[in-house]
Design an enzyme around this catalytic site. Structure first.
Site, PDB file in Angstrom:
ATOM      1  N   LYS A   8       2.935  29.799  -3.033  1.00 26.22           N
ATOM      2  CA  LYS A   8       3.563  28.906  -3.780  1.00 26.22           C
ATOM      3  C   LYS A   8       3.389  29.228  -5.181  1.00 26.22           C
ATOM      4  O   LYS A   8       4.800  28.998  -5.982  1.00 26.22           O
ATOM      5  CB  LYS A   8       3.039  27.927  -3.610  1.00 26.22           C
ATOM      6  CG  LYS A   8       3.623  26.659  -2.411  1.00 26.22           C
ATOM      7  CD  LYS A   8       3.293  27.319  -1.018  1.00 26.22           C
ATOM      8  CE  LYS A   8       4.160  28.105  -0.366  1.00 26.22           C
ATOM      9  NZ  LYS A   8       3.746  28.494   1.186  1.00 26.22           N
ATOM     10  N   SER A  11       5.288  40.660   8.919  1.00 26.53           N
ATOM     11  CA  SER A  11       4.826  39.169   9.015  1.00 26.53           C
ATOM     12  C   SER A  11       5.873  38.942  10.398  1.00 26.53           C
ATOM     13  O   SER A  11       6.710  38.101  10.502  1.00 26.53           O
ATOM     14  CB  SER A  11       5.619  38.641   8.003  1.00 26.53           C
ATOM     15  OG  SER A  11       7.008  38.845   7.670  1.00 26.53           O
ATOM     16  N   ALA A  36      -2.437  24.920   7.285  1.00 22.57           N
ATOM     17  CA  ALA A  36      -3.560  24.614   6.512  1.00 22.57           C
ATOM     18  C   ALA A  36      -3.856  22.889   6.840  1.00 22.57           C
ATOM     19  O   ALA A  36      -4.971  22.553   6.961  1.00 22.57           O
ATOM     20  CB  ALA A  36      -3.353  24.517   5.032  1.00 22.57           C
ATOM     21  N   HIS A  93      15.939   4.337  -7.360  1.00 20.35           N
ATOM     22  CA  HIS A  93      17.282   4.819  -7.824  1.00 20.35           C
ATOM     23  C   HIS A  93      17.118   5.328  -9.249  1.00 20.35           C
ATOM     24  O   HIS A  93      16.771   4.547 -10.330  1.00 20.35           O
ATOM     25  CB  HIS A  93      18.231   3.904  -7.732  1.00 20.35           C
ATOM     26  CG  HIS A  93      19.716   4.601  -8.337  1.00 20.35           C
ATOM     27  ND1 HIS A  93      20.347   5.337  -7.332  1.00 20.35           N
ATOM     28  CD2 HIS A  93      20.340   4.172  -9.392  1.00 20.35           C
ATOM     29  CE1 HIS A  93      21.632   5.663  -8.050  1.00 20.35           C
ATOM     30  NE2 HIS A  93      21.565   5.154  -9.223  1.00 20.35           N
TER      31      HIS A  93
HETATM   32  P1  FAD Z   1      -8.782  30.344   6.915  1.00 19.66           P
HETATM   33  O1  FAD Z   1      -7.987  29.807   5.824  1.00 19.66           O
HETATM   34  O2  FAD Z   1      -8.192  31.709   7.502  1.00 19.66           O
HETATM   35  O3  FAD Z   1     -10.106  30.475   6.658  1.00 19.66           O
HETATM   36  C1  FAD Z   1     -11.383  30.946   7.492  1.00 19.66           C
HETATM   37  C2  FAD Z   1     -12.333  31.527   6.457  1.00 19.66           C
HETATM   38  O4  FAD Z   1     -13.364  31.906   7.384  1.00 19.66           O
HETATM   39  C3  FAD Z   1     -12.028  32.625   5.553  1.00 19.66           C
HETATM   40  O5  FAD Z   1     -12.349  32.452   4.259  1.00 19.66           O
HETATM   41  C4  FAD Z   1     -12.946  33.883   6.279  1.00 19.66           C
HETATM   42  O6  FAD Z   1     -13.301  34.767   5.192  1.00 19.66           O
HETATM   43  C5  FAD Z   1     -14.221  33.154   6.807  1.00 19.66           C
HETATM   44  N1  FAD Z   1     -14.819  33.724   8.066  1.00 19.66           N
HETATM   45  C6  FAD Z   1     -14.313  33.993   9.099  1.00 19.66           C
HETATM   46  N2  FAD Z   1     -15.205  34.800   9.892  1.00 19.66           N
HETATM   47  C7  FAD Z   1     -16.370  34.528   9.077  1.00 19.66           C
HETATM   48  C8  FAD Z   1     -17.978  34.499   9.782  1.00 19.66           C
HETATM   49  N3  FAD Z   1     -18.118  35.091  10.688  1.00 19.66           N
HETATM   50  N4  FAD Z   1     -18.616  34.244   8.616  1.00 19.66           N
HETATM   51  C9  FAD Z   1     -18.558  33.644   7.393  1.00 19.66           C
HETATM   52  N5  FAD Z   1     -17.154  33.576   7.079  1.00 19.66           N
HETATM   53  C10 FAD Z   1     -16.243  33.815   7.941  1.00 19.66           C
HETATM   54  N6  FAD Z   1      -0.114  26.966   5.732  1.00 19.66           N
HETATM   55  C11 FAD Z   1       0.391  25.642   5.170  1.00 19.66           C
HETATM   56  O7  FAD Z   1       0.236  24.722   5.993  1.00 19.66           O
HETATM   57  N7  FAD Z   1       1.093  25.712   3.934  1.00 19.66           N
HETATM   58  C12 FAD Z   1       1.451  26.968   3.454  1.00 19.66           C
HETATM   59  O8  FAD Z   1       2.208  26.891   2.558  1.00 19.66           O
HETATM   60  C13 FAD Z   1       0.998  28.265   4.137  1.00 19.66           C
HETATM   61  N8  FAD Z   1       1.378  29.200   3.539  1.00 19.66           N
HETATM   62  C14 FAD Z   1       0.801  30.625   3.770  1.00 19.66           C
HETATM   63  C15 FAD Z   1       1.504  31.663   3.278  1.00 19.66           C
HETATM   64  C16 FAD Z   1       0.673  32.502   3.679  1.00 19.66           C
HETATM   65  C17 FAD Z   1       1.372  34.189   3.055  1.00 19.66           C
HETATM   66  C18 FAD Z   1      -0.015  32.777   4.874  1.00 19.66           C
HETATM   67  C19 FAD Z   1      -0.767  34.153   5.559  1.00 19.66           C
HETATM   68  C20 FAD Z   1      -0.311  31.518   5.533  1.00 19.66           C
HETATM   69  C21 FAD Z   1      -0.002  30.348   4.955  1.00 19.66           C
HETATM   70  N9  FAD Z   1      -0.281  29.111   5.518  1.00 19.66           N
HETATM   71  C22 FAD Z   1       0.328  28.109   5.028  1.00 19.66           C
HETATM   72  C23 FAD Z   1      -1.209  29.134   6.878  1.00 19.66           C
HETATM   73  C24 FAD Z   1      -2.692  28.877   6.353  1.00 19.66           C
HETATM   74  O9  FAD Z   1      -2.917  29.890   5.580  1.00 19.66           O
HETATM   75  C25 FAD Z   1      -3.528  28.656   7.238  1.00 19.66           C
HETATM   76  O10 FAD Z   1      -3.081  27.898   8.587  1.00 19.66           O
HETATM   77  C26 FAD Z   1      -4.986  28.279   7.243  1.00 19.66           C
HETATM   78  O11 FAD Z   1      -5.325  29.012   6.044  1.00 19.66           O
HETATM   79  C27 FAD Z   1      -6.034  28.043   8.068  1.00 19.66           C
HETATM   80  O12 FAD Z   1      -6.986  27.625   7.816  1.00 19.66           O
HETATM   81  P2  FAD Z   1      -8.407  28.026   8.450  1.00 19.66           P
HETATM   82  O13 FAD Z   1      -9.489  26.955   7.710  1.00 19.66           O
HETATM   83  O14 FAD Z   1      -8.295  27.520   9.984  1.00 19.66           O
HETATM   84  O15 FAD Z   1      -8.814  29.519   8.351  1.00 19.66           O
HETATM   85  P1  NAI Z   2       5.762  33.459  12.291  1.00 20.58           P
HETATM   86  O1  NAI Z   2       5.261  33.118  13.457  1.00 20.58           O
HETATM   87  O2  NAI Z   2       6.275  32.229  11.515  1.00 20.58           O
HETATM   88  O3  NAI Z   2       6.997  34.394  12.282  1.00 20.58           O
HETATM   89  C1  NAI Z   2       6.881  35.560  12.864  1.00 20.58           C
HETATM   90  C2  NAI Z   2       8.281  36.010  13.132  1.00 20.58           C
HETATM   91  O4  NAI Z   2       8.042  37.433  13.697  1.00 20.58           O
HETATM   92  C3  NAI Z   2       9.041  35.350  14.309  1.00 20.58           C
HETATM   93  O5  NAI Z   2      10.307  35.035  13.936  1.00 20.58           O
HETATM   94  C4  NAI Z   2       9.151  36.185  15.618  1.00 20.58           C
HETATM   95  O6  NAI Z   2       9.967  36.309  16.352  1.00 20.58           O
HETATM   96  C5  NAI Z   2       8.804  37.615  14.670  1.00 20.58           C
HETATM   97  N1  NAI Z   2       8.627  38.753  15.271  1.00 20.58           N
HETATM   98  C6  NAI Z   2       7.517  39.051  16.271  1.00 20.58           C
HETATM   99  N2  NAI Z   2       7.309  40.383  16.480  1.00 20.58           N
HETATM  100  C7  NAI Z   2       8.470  40.935  16.186  1.00 20.58           C
HETATM  101  C8  NAI Z   2       8.776  42.325  16.270  1.00 20.58           C
HETATM  102  N3  NAI Z   2       8.028  43.388  16.837  1.00 20.58           N
HETATM  103  N4  NAI Z   2       9.847  42.752  15.589  1.00 20.58           N
HETATM  104  C9  NAI Z   2      10.709  41.876  14.704  1.00 20.58           C
HETATM  105  N5  NAI Z   2      10.279  40.498  14.560  1.00 20.58           N
HETATM  106  C10 NAI Z   2       9.169  39.994  15.361  1.00 20.58           C
HETATM  107  O7  NAI Z   2       4.525  34.327  11.440  1.00 20.58           O
HETATM  108  P2  NAI Z   2       4.276  34.800   9.919  1.00 20.58           P
HETATM  109  O8  NAI Z   2       5.662  34.633   9.158  1.00 20.58           O
HETATM  110  O9  NAI Z   2       3.784  35.980  10.097  1.00 20.58           O
HETATM  111  O10 NAI Z   2       3.305  33.537   9.537  1.00 20.58           O
HETATM  112  C11 NAI Z   2       2.166  33.201  10.162  1.00 20.58           C
HETATM  113  C12 NAI Z   2       1.826  31.882  10.353  1.00 20.58           C
HETATM  114  O11 NAI Z   2       1.321  31.543   8.972  1.00 20.58           O
HETATM  115  C13 NAI Z   2       3.077  30.881  10.621  1.00 20.58           C
HETATM  116  O12 NAI Z   2       3.191  30.692  11.789  1.00 20.58           O
HETATM  117  C14 NAI Z   2       2.812  29.683   9.698  1.00 20.58           C
HETATM  118  O13 NAI Z   2       1.926  29.000  10.806  1.00 20.58           O
HETATM  119  C15 NAI Z   2       1.683  30.194   8.580  1.00 20.58           C
HETATM  120  N6  NAI Z   2       2.544  30.161   7.534  1.00 20.58           N
HETATM  121  C16 NAI Z   2       2.725  28.819   7.009  1.00 20.58           C
HETATM  122  C17 NAI Z   2       3.660  28.720   5.957  1.00 20.58           C
HETATM  123  C18 NAI Z   2       4.064  27.223   5.408  1.00 20.58           C
HETATM  124  O14 NAI Z   2       3.570  26.256   6.100  1.00 20.58           O
HETATM  125  N7  NAI Z   2       4.982  27.084   4.479  1.00 20.58           N
HETATM  126  C19 NAI Z   2       4.142  29.627   4.933  1.00 20.58           C
HETATM  127  C20 NAI Z   2       3.593  31.195   5.617  1.00 20.58           C
HETATM  128  C21 NAI Z   2       2.805  31.212   6.588  1.00 20.58           C
END
Ligand code: FAD
Ligand code: NAI
Length: 506
Positions: free
Chosen positions: A89, A310, A361, A485
């Site tokens: 973000k 991704s 998250a 509004h």
């Molecule tokens: P995580 O956030 O993955 O946290 C797990 C933690 O556990 C990590 O710190 C890891 O180091 C720790 N851990 C793992 N194993 C061990 C162990 N054995 N001992 C100690 N520590 C350990 N979601 C949204 O809702 N909004 C968004 O805008 C959004 N944007 C995203 C953008 C990107 C690029 C990505 C990749 C994901 C995004 N997500 C978003 C998804 C979101 O990040 C995840 O759904 C969320 O972080 C999951 O939370 P969690 O607590 O389950 O796990």
């Molecule tokens: P995603 O599941 O959102 O999208 C993956 C995409 O890759 C799908 O459209 C799928 O059809 C495609 N795909 C899968 N295998 C493929 C292949 N071999 N070749 C071409 N396309 C293929 O997963 P993404 O974008 O990696 O994000 C992971 C997760 O992180 C999301 O599902 C979401 O839960 C979370 N996330 C949430 C955000 C938010 O809430 N704004 C922002 C970013 C991630």
């Protein structure tokens, strides 16, 4: 995938630093084993929130996390804070500001000469925002008296009714816990045979740290990461091509929203190729070559300077010692849980990305709170029907509840009302009239079944839809609520009026 889960993702730093809290010991247990009511493994949004709520409810609580930042300090907040929600973000905002300055400010009379983007400054700001959030969680742990242990937590066995947890890090520790909450999150999924090097082939961590604007950026997967990261680098000038396996764009979104999104992203110059099959990814030449078959079955080849892969994420259980205690995983490597996040082991729960359900998250956080409250004998509850989705592209996309296509396939009779931002005064004043709000309501009862927004600040507007659905509101309820509004939220009210075909401003 091994029984322990996938190999550690490149975005996860090795353990380092020292435990931030002194182990506590009491009762008739060995003095070198710190005793807790609740130990949470993982301090992402699921784990850290679960730990805070458990401590608020009076449990002696510890949280273990291994993420490490420069200098060996802990980096609390997991994927979300370090390489997910927060940094993405931050970059989306920076790149949006740059795009607005380049394309939208002139009509306000703001004339900018010599507009330039300093990518290093943008990345440094992003890192600062991340660090502020890391430190914020450490503060919250201190405030709520959550003991923090920096290192990898693993099940070592069971002693009576207490689970033994080892902490492996620079300051090793042994903990004993009556209850364990596993919140170890997820890791990026790699294409088979194509390892992330985070130089040419990037996972989410690499995509958030590209040091200069690539001329040609390839993205495999038109999901949430692909669209958000593709948008960042497109706004900064990269030629972005997204290769998606599925034949439909954004299939999880309402089809009208997906259609509008595809149109707007194409207008911004993001090339989206649907229905492709990736045949090979070639690296090693300072470029990345991708061979694929297009939707028509024709062999194609493309060359990029960087490639973001991704294609989804996989649950992360590596190093958790699941096998030591017989923790059951499902066929896809997720920790198997029931509807209340109970695992197959007594008093062991799992939440967030490491269990079934959307990888979001706020879903992880809500599961953490619900589990802590259940431990305290309360009625913790997460309603999977009202978890909002937001995609922070421009225009933003957000929804809650069911889409039109889902209602059709579920055989539900519904009424639909839409209102375009083009007819909203605040959107006109903002200079952003793209998109619409759409409300779907049960044809018989008028109960709101889905709210879909594409347009300015959809991420904020969706909260009203979530609230309405949580309270079982009808579309008429929304239509009768006084909305300030001029606001964008008036479009939500007008969409509710449109369900009954009585908009006032269209
Ligand atoms: P995580 O956030 O993955 O946290 C797990 C933690 O556990 C990590 O710190 C890891 O180091 C720790 N851990 C793992 N194993 C061990 C162990 N054995 N001992 C100690 N520590 C350990 N979601 C949204 O809702 N909004 C968004 O805008 C959004 N944007 C995203 C953008 C990107 C690029 C990505 C990749 C994901 C995004 N997500 C978003 C998804 C979101 O990040 C995840 O759904 C969320 O972080 C999951 O939370 P969690 O607590 O389950 O796990
Ligand atoms: P995603 O599941 O959102 O999208 C993956 C995409 O890759 C799908 O459209 C799928 O059809 C495609 N795909 C899968 N295998 C493929 C292949 N071999 N070749 C071409 N396309 C293929 O997963 P993404 O974008 O990696 O994000 C992971 C997760 O992180 C999301 O599902 C979401 O839960 C979370 N996330 C949430 C955000 C938010 O809430 N704004 C922002 C970013 C991630």
């Amino acid at each position: 995938m091994s029984a322990e889960g996938p190999p550690r993702g490149a975005n996860r730093a090795p353990s380092g630093g020292s435990a931030a809290a002194k182990p506590q010991a009491w009762g008739d247990h060995p003095a070198d084993v710190a005793q807790f009511d609740v130990v949470v493994i993982g301090a992402g949004p699921g784990g850290y929130v679960a730990a805070i709520r458990a401590a608020q409810l009076g449990f002696a609580t510890a949280c273990i996390d291994e993420w490490t930042r420069d200098g060996g300090k802990p980096a609390l907040g997991g994927t979300c804070t370090n390489v997910g929600c927060i940094p993405s973000k931050a970059l989306l905002q920076s790149s949006e500001n740059y795009a607005l300055a380049g394309h939208a400010f002139a009509e306000h009379g703001i004339e900018i000469g010599g507009l330039a983007m300093n990518v290093a400054t943008m990345l440094a700001r992003k890192n600062k925002v991340v660090a502020q959030n890391n430190d914020g969680i450490a503060y919250l742990f201190r405030k709520n008296k959550v003991a923090f242990f920096h290192g990898r937590g693993a099940f070592a066995g069971k002693d009576g009714d207490r689970w033994s947890i080892s902490v492996d890090g620079p300051a090793p520790a042994s903990l004993a816990a009556r209850h364990v909450i596993i919140a170890t999150g997820s890791a990026p999924r790699a294409l088979p045979g194509v390892a992330f090097d985070n130089v040419r082939v990037l996972d989410n961590a690499g995509a958030l740290a590209i040091p200069d604007v690539p001329k040609r950026l390839g993205v495999i997967g038109a999901g949430v990461v692909g669209l958000e990261m593709g948008s960042v680098w497109r706004r900064l000038g990269a030629d972005v091509t997204i290769l998606e396996a599925l034949p439909v764009f954004l299939g999880a979104a309402d089809e009208a929203v997906a259609k509008e999104a595809q149109k707007q992203l194409a207008k911004q110059g993001i090339a989206i190729r649907l229905g492709v099959t990736i045949a090979a990814v070639r690296t090693g030449t300072g470029e990345v070559g991708v061979d694929y078959t297009d939707a028509a079955g024709k062999t194609q080849s493309a060359t990029f300077d960087r490639l973001i892969v991704s294609i989804g994420r996989v649950p992360f259980t590596s190093g958790l010692g699941a096998a030591n205690v017989g923790l059951a995983l499902d066929a896809r490597g997720f920790i198997a849980v029931d509807a209340e996040c109970r695992t197959n082991l007594a008093n062991v729960f799992a939440i967030g990305d490491v269990v079934r359900g959307p990888m979001l998250a706020h879903k992880a956080e809500d599961e953490g709170v619900a589990v802590a409250e259940r431990l305290a004998g309360q009625q913790g509850h997460v309603d999977f029907n009202t978890i909002p989705w937001v995609i922070y592209t421009s225009p933003e996309i957000a929804w809650v509840g069911r889409t039109e296509q889902q209602l059709r396939s579920d055989g539900v009779a519904y009424r639909s009302g839409s209102f375009p931002f083009a007819a909203n005064g605040r959107a006109r004043a903002l200079g952003d009239t793209t998109g619409f709000v759409k409300i779907l309501a049960d044809a018989a009862t008028d109960r709101v079944l889905g709210v879909h927004v594409i347009g300015p600040w959809a991420s904020e507007l969706i909260a009203e839809g979530v609230m309405a659905m949580e309270f079982g509101a009808s579309s008429e309820d929304i239509a009768r609520i006084c909305h300030a509004h001029p606001t964008l939220s008036e479009a939500t009210r007008e969409a509710a009026l449109a369900v009954d075909k009585r908009t006032l401003n269209l």
